[in-house]
Design a protein around this motif. Structure first.
Motif, PDB file in Angstrom:
ATOM      1  N   VAL A  66       0.832  -1.209   0.000  1.00 19.29           N
ATOM      2  CA  VAL A  66       0.000   0.000   0.000  1.00 19.29           C
ATOM      3  C   VAL A  66       0.865   1.256   0.000  1.00 19.29           C
ATOM      4  CG1 VAL A  66      -1.624   1.346   1.406  1.00 19.29           C
ATOM      5  CG2 VAL A  66      -2.010  -1.099   1.043  1.00 19.29           C
ATOM      6  N   ILE A  67       1.921   1.270   0.821  1.00 21.12           N
ATOM      7  CA  ILE A  67       2.815   2.439   0.855  1.00 21.12           C
ATOM      8  C   ILE A  67       3.512   2.609  -0.492  1.00 21.12           C
ATOM      9  CG2 ILE A  67       4.899   3.397   1.902  1.00 21.12           C
ATOM     10  CD1 ILE A  67       3.954   2.187   4.562  1.00 21.12           C
ATOM     11  N   SER A  68       3.902   1.505  -1.118  1.00 22.92           N
ATOM     12  CA  SER A  68       4.551   1.588  -2.436  1.00 22.92           C
ATOM     13  C   SER A  68       3.616   2.187  -3.482  1.00 22.92           C
ATOM     14  CB  SER A  68       5.004   0.202  -2.909  1.00 22.92           C
ATOM     15  OG  SER A  68       5.994  -0.302  -2.071  1.00 22.92           O
ATOM     16  N   ILE A  69       2.368   1.760  -3.467  1.00 19.49           N
ATOM     17  CA  ILE A  69       1.390   2.301  -4.418  1.00 19.49           C
ATOM     18  C   ILE A  69       1.167   3.782  -4.154  1.00 19.49           C
ATOM     19  CG2 ILE A  69      -1.052   2.236  -5.094  1.00 19.49           C
ATOM     20  CD1 ILE A  69      -0.875  -0.850  -4.658  1.00 19.49           C
ATOM     21  N   LEU A  70       0.995   4.160  -2.899  1.00 21.28           N
ATOM     22  CA  LEU A  70       0.787   5.571  -2.559  1.00 21.28           C
ATOM     23  C   LEU A  70       2.006   6.415  -2.933  1.00 21.28           C
ATOM     24  CD1 LEU A  70      -1.021   5.229   0.894  1.00 21.28           C
ATOM     25  CD2 LEU A  70      -2.036   5.863  -1.319  1.00 21.28           C
ATOM     26  N   TRP A  71       3.199   5.898  -2.668  1.00 19.30           N
ATOM     27  CA  TRP A  71       4.432   6.619  -3.028  1.00 19.30           C
ATOM     28  C   TRP A  71       4.500   6.810  -4.544  1.00 19.30           C
ATOM     29  CZ3 TRP A  71       8.052   9.622  -1.157  1.00 19.30           C
ATOM     30  CH2 TRP A  71       9.221   9.817  -1.887  1.00 19.30           C
ATOM     31  N   GLY A  72       4.241   5.748  -5.285  1.00 22.48           N
ATOM     32  CA  GLY A  72       4.276   5.840  -6.744  1.00 22.48           C
ATOM     33  C   GLY A  72       3.299   6.863  -7.289  1.00 22.48           C
ATOM     34  N   LEU A  73       2.101   6.883  -6.732  1.00 28.24           N
ATOM     35  CA  LEU A  73       1.106   7.864  -7.172  1.00 28.24           C
ATOM     36  C   LEU A  73       1.515   9.283  -6.775  1.00 28.24           C
ATOM     37  CD1 LEU A  73      -2.202   5.940  -6.384  1.00 28.24           C
ATOM     38  CD2 LEU A  73      -1.212   6.421  -8.638  1.00 28.24           C
ATOM     39  N   ALA A  74       2.102   9.430  -5.580  1.00 25.44           N
ATOM     40  CA  ALA A  74       2.484  10.763  -5.093  1.00 25.44           C
ATOM     41  C   ALA A  74       3.613  11.375  -5.911  1.00 25.44           C
ATOM     42  CB  ALA A  74       2.883  10.689  -3.619  1.00 25.44           C
ATOM     43  N   VAL A  75       4.523  10.557  -6.424  1.00 26.58           N
ATOM     44  CA  VAL A  75       5.677  11.102  -7.152  1.00 26.58           C
ATOM     45  C   VAL A  75       5.564  10.951  -8.660  1.00 26.58           C
ATOM     46  CG1 VAL A  75       7.197  10.777  -5.161  1.00 26.58           C
ATOM     47  CG2 VAL A  75       7.102   9.024  -6.941  1.00 26.58           C
ATOM     48  N   LEU A  76       4.459  10.439  -9.152  1.00 29.45           N
ATOM     49  CA  LEU A  76       4.301  10.238 -10.595  1.00 29.45           C
ATOM     50  C   LEU A  76       4.378  11.553 -11.367  1.00 29.45           C
ATOM     51  CD1 LEU A  76       3.693   8.403 -13.011  1.00 29.45           C
ATOM     52  CD2 LEU A  76       1.260   8.786 -12.566  1.00 29.45           C
ATOM     53  N   VAL A  77       3.514  12.495 -11.042  1.00 25.61           N
ATOM     54  CA  VAL A  77       3.482  13.764 -11.782  1.00 25.61           C
ATOM     55  C   VAL A  77       4.782  14.555 -11.601  1.00 25.61           C
ATOM     56  CG1 VAL A  77       2.324  16.010 -11.952  1.00 25.61           C
ATOM     57  CG2 VAL A  77       0.975  13.910 -11.836  1.00 25.61           C
ATOM     58  N   PRO A  78       5.295  14.718 -10.370  1.00 24.25           N
ATOM     59  CA  PRO A  78       6.542  15.481 -10.266  1.00 24.25           C
ATOM     60  C   PRO A  78       7.736  14.787 -10.934  1.00 24.25           C
ATOM     61  CG  PRO A  78       5.907  14.632  -8.116  1.00 24.25           C
ATOM     62  CD  PRO A  78       4.762  14.377  -9.053  1.00 24.25           C
ATOM     63  N   SER A  79       7.737  13.462 -10.985  1.00 28.00           N
ATOM     64  CA  SER A  79       8.826  12.764 -11.684  1.00 28.00           C
ATOM     65  C   SER A  79       8.751  13.013 -13.185  1.00 28.00           C
ATOM     66  CB  SER A  79       8.763  11.264 -11.403  1.00 28.00           C
ATOM     67  OG  SER A  79       9.040  11.005 -10.049  1.00 28.00           O
ATOM     68  N   LEU A  80       7.549  12.998 -13.721  1.00 26.55           N
ATOM     69  CA  LEU A  80       7.374  13.335 -15.138  1.00 26.55           C
ATOM     70  C   LEU A  80       7.817  14.771 -15.401  1.00 26.55           C
ATOM     71  CD1 LEU A  80       3.887  11.724 -15.836  1.00 26.55           C
ATOM     72  CD2 LEU A  80       6.117  10.896 -16.600  1.00 26.55           C
ATOM     73  N   ALA A  81       7.438  15.679 -14.523  1.00 30.12           N
ATOM     74  CA  ALA A  81       7.803  17.090 -14.686  1.00 30.12           C
ATOM     75  C   ALA A  81       9.317  17.278 -14.605  1.00 30.12           C
ATOM     76  CB  ALA A  81       7.103  17.943 -13.636  1.00 30.12           C
ATOM     77  N   LEU A  82       9.969  16.579 -13.681  1.00 25.88           N
ATOM     78  CA  LEU A  82      11.420  16.697 -13.544  1.00 25.88           C
ATOM     79  C   LEU A  82      12.122  16.199 -14.806  1.00 25.88           C
ATOM     80  CD1 LEU A  82      13.911  17.328 -11.800  1.00 25.88           C
ATOM     81  CD2 LEU A  82      13.769  14.982 -10.944  1.00 25.88           C
ATOM     82  N   GLY A  83      11.704  15.057 -15.333  1.00 23.57           N
ATOM     83  CA  GLY A  83      12.293  14.556 -16.570  1.00 23.57           C
ATOM     84  C   GLY A  83      12.056  15.504 -17.737  1.00 23.57           C
ATOM     85  N   TRP A  84      10.873  16.090 -17.779  1.00 22.94           N
ATOM     86  CA  TRP A  84      10.521  17.057 -18.820  1.00 22.94           C
ATOM     87  C   TRP A  84      11.475  18.257 -18.752  1.00 22.94           C
ATOM     88  CZ3 TRP A  84       5.950  15.919 -21.612  1.00 22.94           C
ATOM     89  CH2 TRP A  84       5.512  16.906 -22.492  1.00 22.94           C
ATOM     90  N   ARG A  85      11.675  18.782 -17.527  1.00 22.29           N
ATOM     91  CA  ARG A  85      12.571  19.936 -17.341  1.00 22.29           C
ATOM     92  C   ARG A  85      14.026  19.563 -17.616  1.00 22.29           C
ATOM     93  NH1 ARG A  85       9.658  20.259 -12.573  1.00 22.29           N
ATOM     94  NH2 ARG A  85      11.565  19.866 -11.390  1.00 22.29           N
TER      95      ARG A  85
END
Length: 170
Positions: free
Chosen positions: A107-126
């Motif tokens: 459950v923590i892994s799923i929540l962590w993945g969801l929490a950092v999905l958008v900012p990880s995409l944004a960081l790679g984009w930048r």
């Protein structure tokens, strides 16, 4: 060293404008950022796809994310090892269930993945912007992980400043 030569920036870029505390503003890349600074900046720029991110911003976050995933994996493995799952050697049938620690880690892994999905995409984009490439290329990295690693290794390109968006322009 002689005074006739100006000090060189080891990151190959012009120094970014400084904000409070001598740090570059959030719209500018932060070359040579520390581990803690990169994590803090990652969450401050949660869904910011404009601007640039330095290699150090990208790789410090990558390291932090790998550490979190590793710790959660260890917890899940401990949960599996301590569970009451039995395999019948003659029939191969499995009985029992995973322990609570396993499910907590999942459950923590799923929540962590969801929490950092958008900012990880944004960081790679930048990060791609800093290499003077379109951030949309990061979509390839979603499907081919090795491409994301290669994109993260690309050197900074001063022409990538075209992606910067100074505070007054927002």
């Amino acid at each position: 060293m002689s005074d006739q030569y100006p000090p060189q920036n080891p990151y190959g870029q012009q120094p970014a404008p400084t904000g409070p505390g001598g740090e570059p503003p959030l719209w500018a890349p932060y070359y040579g950022i520390s581990f803690g600074g990169a994590i803090s900046r990652f969450f401050k720029k949660y869904a910011t796809f404009s601007g640039r991110a330095s290699r150090s911003e990208f790789w410090w976050w990558y390291l932090a994310n790998v550490i979190v995933a590793f710790v959660l994996s260890i917890i899940a493995v401990i949960g599996v090892v301590t569970s009451d799952i039995q395999v019948d050697s003659s029939t191969g049938q499995t009985t029992g269930s995973f322990g609570g620690l396993y499910w907590i880690a999942v459950v923590i892994s799923i929540l962590w993945g969801l929490a950092v999905l958008v900012p990880s995409l944004a960081l790679g984009w930048r990060r791609l912007h800093d290499a003077n490439l379109s951030g949309a290329l990061w979509i390839i990295a979603i499907f081919v992980n090795i491409v994301g690693l290669v994109f993260g290794l690309l050197p900074s390109n001063p022409a990538g400043a075209r992606f910067d968006q100074p505070e007054g322009a927002r």
